[in-house]
Scaffold this active site. Structure first.
Site, PDB file in Angstrom:
ATOM      1  N   GLU B  66       0.822  -1.218   0.000  1.00 34.27           N
ATOM      2  CA  GLU B  66       0.000   0.000   0.000  1.00 34.27           C
ATOM      3  C   GLU B  66       0.852   1.264   0.000  1.00 34.27           C
ATOM      4  O   GLU B  66       0.508   2.256  -0.650  1.00 34.27           O
ATOM      5  CB  GLU B  66      -0.958  -0.001   1.195  1.00 34.27           C
ATOM      6  CG  GLU B  66      -2.172  -0.907   1.014  1.00 34.27           C
ATOM      7  CD  GLU B  66      -1.890  -2.367   1.306  1.00 34.27           C
ATOM      8  OE1 GLU B  66      -0.751  -2.689   1.735  1.00 34.27           O
ATOM      9  OE2 GLU B  66      -2.798  -3.198   1.115  1.00 34.27           O
ATOM     10  N   HIS B 134      -9.922  -4.766   9.819  1.00 33.39           N
ATOM     11  CA  HIS B 134     -10.546  -4.653   8.496  1.00 33.39           C
ATOM     12  C   HIS B 134     -11.889  -3.936   8.585  1.00 33.39           C
ATOM     13  O   HIS B 134     -12.745  -4.124   7.726  1.00 33.39           O
ATOM     14  CB  HIS B 134     -10.781  -6.034   7.885  1.00 33.39           C
ATOM     15  CG  HIS B 134      -9.542  -6.781   7.515  1.00 33.39           C
ATOM     16  ND1 HIS B 134      -8.689  -7.298   8.455  1.00 33.39           N
ATOM     17  CD2 HIS B 134      -9.005  -7.079   6.311  1.00 33.39           C
ATOM     18  CE1 HIS B 134      -7.689  -7.905   7.832  1.00 33.39           C
ATOM     19  NE2 HIS B 134      -7.853  -7.788   6.542  1.00 33.39           N
TER      20      HIS B 134
END
Lengths: 101, 333, 301
Positions: B66, B134
């Protein structure tokens, strides 16, 4: 006997589907296990197959139209010439098998 | 979107894909970077069809990296491309905050306008059974950074219009969708249309209390307003849509009419979206009664019982409004 | 670029930094003294269509890239005549129109940005390469691994250049890097890599030229490690962590003394005088530039 094809369920995470493709025409006989219609969910396709043989008499949703789970998609009859009632809402549910792909 | 505009019902993912497709056609410099956005079409199918139309040079599957994904997106944007970087879970924006916050958000200022970074970081927030790392809603962190725009739609139509604007913005934008929005369908205008940033939307008119919210929480908030109506309380629901810039004017006008504001968010309360809007609205409406609803100060478990217990829902939102209006009421909700 | 031109560039860098260090308004700086040969050798192979990005140790890279010394000094002194109007200083000095995409003072923070610039070049089928200069302190960061991987996968026109001065502030390379040679980090990715004596400016130039030629020919990224020295402390606010004996040994590896000796005093002395004069002129021009005022912030907001 008049029967209703309804959007099958439950399908996890799905409340509403869009009719992707019909695989039987109005007036056509559908044999048991035949693919009748494909429905589109937000991430998958639902294949709906006949639980028993019947005549597809009237589609209630065109391809591209939306319907919620449990709502009617089509009317069928056991015999080809049975008269369809004005209001088929109370008609028996047509048994189907479905698979989410 | 004006209500009279001709529209077609679409899945949320289709609204995203359409905005991407139109902007890819309009701007040949636009590149898409993300995990599984190519042949797979995106984890939510929101990139479906783009690889086939635009090819692998413009629709690029990336490694699970990322920080580098956003760094590349920012660097390419600074060097004359326009980029969208898809970060599958907002939680994984954390490793990418360095290029986003330390570079992209500062770039126009620090170079005195020599460079800018027209990059969109599109990411998915919120709880839906996937556990402590998450599920988070981190919008408030980003609102704290000068130079970043932050938007969060609640419907396919707004997702389409806000993403169009994001893909034409001069600087970095974080576009926050929510896992629970993807099963939704809703009207998307047939004609091409963008929704400007900084415009809140009144989703339900009311007289007694203003409920301010954004993103997925718009839906439980609307449900709360419906249940309050049954109890004789008329709630106005204002959906922010854009968190940075914030449309305080619309919110303050609503709060001035109702005299009470409940700020609702899925994320944490300390230094949260609600803290910011409650303070800013109160600067405009001094006599305002305010309350906040947000997550309990605990991680969000994948266990459905614990997940639900940690997050706001319609009954809690309604109870907060009742408590605010009649301090002795609402204790049983 | 000739060896004499390399020396001229290095002398200018040293002269500017020496004048800056002597000023009471010097500010927080990271000097390049000892590492000028890396900047000069690298920039000797970059053309006008290329871009250079670097760490916060940016003064020599900016000057070697050919930025106007007066504008660089203005930026360092917080004057509006700087390319970033005095907002960026050394840490974020940039002038992309001159091929200097800029400094970014986050250790390892410019690696993926540089790869993004290279991606924009590739996507636009633009000729030219991107070079990113960083220290050995950045070589232990995950950003390098992530960027090497993507640069190799996508065959980006990117030259990684590590000026390995052996120290991450006070921590020696032996204590912060497992591989003995930083260039070895590139090899598993199939990226051509070389290690060169970073105090030998012509050697840096020649090694960089060979790697840059491969990139220009479409060969994808390359990696150059230049083993350099840092003659002073990490920054103007950092304590020197090395002994006098250590520093004396490093001074013997001064890249400017080395090239001056190689070219001979007859050639070096006038270059030194010219560099001093150029630096003096740069400071005079910079001092005439108005300092940034708080109005800059109103403009930015």
């Amino acid at each position: 006997m008049i029967r209703q094809l309804r959007v099958p369920g439950p399908i996890a995470d799905v409340e509403e589907v869009r009719v992707l493709q019909w695989h039987a025409a109005e007036g056509e006989r559908v044999e048991a296990d035949a693919l009748v219609v494909e429905l589109e969910t937000h991430k998958a396709v639902v294949e709906v197959r006949a639980g028993r043989a019947a005549w597809l008499r009237r589609r209630l949703c065109a391809e591209g139209e939306w319907q919620v789970l449990g709502a009617p998609l089509a009317l069928l009859s056991d015999d080809a010439a049975e008269t369809l009632p004005e209001d088929a809402a109370t008609a028996a549910e047509w048994p189907v098998a479905f698979e989410v792909i | 979107m004006p209500p009279e505009a001709p529209a077609t019902r679409r899945f949320f993912r289709e609204a995203i894909a359409r905005a991407l497709r139109e902007e890819m056609r309009r701007d040949p410099s636009l590149l898409l970077l993300g995990q599984d956005i190519g042949a797979f079409g995106g984890p939510y199918r929101d990139f479906e069809g783009l690889l086939a139309e635009f090819g692998p040079a413009r629709v690029r599957d990336t490694p699970v990296a990322e920080a580098a994904m956003v760094g590349l997106g920012v660097g390419a944007a600074a060097a004359g491309a326009r980029t969208l970087v898809a970060i599958t879970y907002m939680d994984f924006l954390m490793p990418a905050l360095d290029p986003l916050v330390n570079y992209a958000a500062k770039l126009r200022f620090k170079t005195a306008g020599q460079l800018a970074a027209p990059v969109v970081v599109k990411t998915t927030a919120g709880a839906k059974g996937q556990g402590v790392a998450h599920s988070q809603c981190l919008e408030a962190w980003l609102m704290n950074v000068p130079g970043l725009a932050v938007v969060a739609p609640s419907s396919p139509g707004d997702a389409y219009g806000l993403l169009k604007t994001a893909l034409r913005a001069p600087g970095p934008v974080v576009f926050v969708d929510h896992k629970r929005l993807f099963p939704m369908a809703g009207p998307v205008p047939d004609a091409e249309a963008a929704i400007p940033f900084g415009l809140a939307a009144i989703r339900r008119a009311g007289r007694d209390v203003t409920l301010a919210t954004h993103g997925w929480m718009t839906h439980p908030t609307l449900a709360a307003a419906a249940s309050l109506a049954e109890a004789g309380i008329s709630a106005e629901v204002v959906e922010l849509r854009s968190l940075a810039p914030l449309d305080i004017e619309t919110l303050a006008a609503s709060a001035a009419r109702t005299g009470a504001l409940v700020a609702v968010e899925e994320g944490q309360l300390p230094c949260g979206v609600g803290a910011e809007i409650a303070f800013r609205v109160r600067e405009c409406v001094p006599a305002l009664a305010v309350a906040r609803v947000g997550a309990r100060p605990v991680p969000v478990s994948s266990n459905p019982v614990l997940e639900a217990a940690s997050l706001p829902d319609a009954p809690r939102i309604a109870a907060a409004a009742r408590r605010l209006l009649r301090p002795s009421a609402g204790e049983t909700a | 670029m000739s060896d004499a031109a390399l020396l001229r560039t290095m002398l200018l860098c040293r002269a500017v930094e020496a004048r800056l260090a002597a000023r009471p308004d010097c500010g927080f700086q990271l000097f390049s003294a000892g590492e000028e040969a890396v900047a000069a050798g690298l920039c000797a192979v970059l053309g006008p269509g290329d871009q250079l990005l670097c760490s916060g140790r940016s003064i020599a890279p900016a000057l070697a890239r050919g930025l106007d010394p007066a504008a660089v000094v203005a930026e360092l002194l917080g004057r509006t005549g700087g390319p970033c109007r005095g907002r960026a200083g050394r840490g974020h000095l940039a002038q992309p129109s001159a091929g200097f995409f800029g400094a970014h003072a986050v250790v390892a923070g410019n690696l993926s940005i540089a790869a993004g610039v290279a991606l924009a070049f590739q996507a636009a089928a633009r000729p030219g390469i991107v070079a990113v200069l960083f220290g050995d302190g950045a070589a232990g960061a995950g950003a390098l691994h992530e960027t090497l991987n993507i640069a190799a996968l996508w065959q980006l026109p990117l030259l990684f250049v590590c000026s390995n001065n052996g120290w991450s502030i006070s921590t020696p390379a032996a204590a912060h890097l497992a591989p003995a040679r930083v260039a070895d980090l590139a090899r598993p990715f199939g990226i051509p890599a070389a290690t060169v004596d970073g105090t030998d400016a012509p050697a840096v130039r020649d090694a960089a030229a060979a790697l840059a030629a491969g990139i220009r020919a479409g060969g994808g990224p390359a990696f150059l490690e230049a083993v350099s020295v840092r003659l002073g402390p990490h920054s103007t606010s950092a304590r020197e962590s090395r002994t006098r004996a250590d520093l004396a040994a490093l001074a013997a590896r001064d890249p400017i003394a080395r090239l001056s000796a190689a070219l001979g005093e007859a050639l070096a002395a006038p270059l030194r005088a010219a560099a001093d004069a150029a630096a003096d002129a740069a400071f005079r021009t910079a001092e005439a530039s108005p300092p940034a005022t708080a109005d800059e912030l109103d403009d930015a907001a």
